[in-house]
Write a protein that holds these residues in place. Structure first.
Motif, PDB file in Angstrom:
ATOM      1  N   ILE A  23      -2.121 -13.645   0.417  1.00  0.00           N
ATOM      2  CA  ILE A  23      -2.849 -12.944  -0.203  1.00  0.00           C
ATOM      3  C   ILE A  23      -2.829 -11.348   0.314  1.00  0.00           C
ATOM      4  O   ILE A  23      -2.483 -10.235  -0.492  1.00  0.00           O
ATOM      5  CB  ILE A  23      -4.540 -12.595  -0.174  1.00  0.00           C
ATOM      6  N   GLU A  24      -2.940 -11.433   1.838  1.00  0.00           N
ATOM      7  CA  GLU A  24      -1.767  -9.904   1.958  1.00  0.00           C
ATOM      8  C   GLU A  24      -0.821  -9.717   1.851  1.00  0.00           C
ATOM      9  O   GLU A  24      -0.265  -8.191   1.363  1.00  0.00           O
ATOM     10  CB  GLU A  24      -1.947 -10.249   4.215  1.00  0.00           C
ATOM     11  N   GLU A  25       0.240 -10.779   1.607  1.00  0.00           N
ATOM     12  CA  GLU A  25       1.423 -10.164   1.285  1.00  0.00           C
ATOM     13  C   GLU A  25       1.701 -10.152  -0.128  1.00  0.00           C
ATOM     14  O   GLU A  25       2.139  -8.745  -0.611  1.00  0.00           O
ATOM     15  CB  GLU A  25       2.800 -11.452   1.636  1.00  0.00           C
ATOM     16  N   ILE A  26       1.099 -10.770  -1.327  1.00  0.00           N
ATOM     17  CA  ILE A  26       0.620  -9.652  -2.519  1.00  0.00           C
ATOM     18  C   ILE A  26      -0.392  -8.861  -2.733  1.00  0.00           C
ATOM     19  O   ILE A  26       0.461  -7.163  -3.009  1.00  0.00           O
ATOM     20  CB  ILE A  26      -0.217 -10.665  -3.241  1.00  0.00           C
ATOM     21  N   ALA A  27      -0.902  -7.747  -1.850  1.00  0.00           N
ATOM     22  CA  ALA A  27      -1.371  -7.549  -1.182  1.00  0.00           C
ATOM     23  C   ALA A  27      -0.851  -5.941  -1.223  1.00  0.00           C
ATOM     24  O   ALA A  27      -0.825  -4.723  -1.402  1.00  0.00           O
ATOM     25  CB  ALA A  27      -2.876  -6.872  -0.730  1.00  0.00           C
TER      26      ALA A  27
END
Length: 110
Positions: A23-27
């Motif tokens: 999620i961190e990468e996509i966010a």
């Protein structure tokens, strides 16, 4: 509200099928904090990004088995699952039958 849940975030998730999910990468790709992305995504889709990605993976696996003749092990690996037993459990939960029975049912109905 940021228009994040349109084609951009959906296509980013769609490109994550065979990769580990972050999620961190996509966010970060959307210039958002993880919590903000998660909250907006859930509001827009009624599911978390992880639930959405699982559903995408399972539908893609089903498509591969139906159209390309993949067995469940090959489809499982192609969509990024590391555990065949987890794949089988989640597949059955979504489609109501284990992969082999579901594919046979679809082929008989065609």
């Amino acid at each position: 509200m940021v228009q994040f849940c349109g084609p951009t975030s959906i296509s980013i998730l769609g490109n994550q099928l065979e990769k580990p999910f972050s999620i961190e990468e996509i966010a970060g790709q959307l210039n958002m904090a993880s919590s903000t992305f998660h909250r907006h995504f859930k509001k827009a889709t009624n599911m978390s990004p992880l639930q959405y990605l699982k559903r995408l993976r399972l539908h893609e696996a089903q498509k591969l088995m139906l159209t390309e003749g993949f067995n469940s092990g090959r489809a499982c690996a192609a969509v990024g699952y590391e555990s065949i037993s987890q794949f089988n459990r989640e597949y059955k939960r979504l489609f109501g039958a284990p992969p082999r029975k579901d594919i046979i049912k679809h082929k008989v109905n065609v």
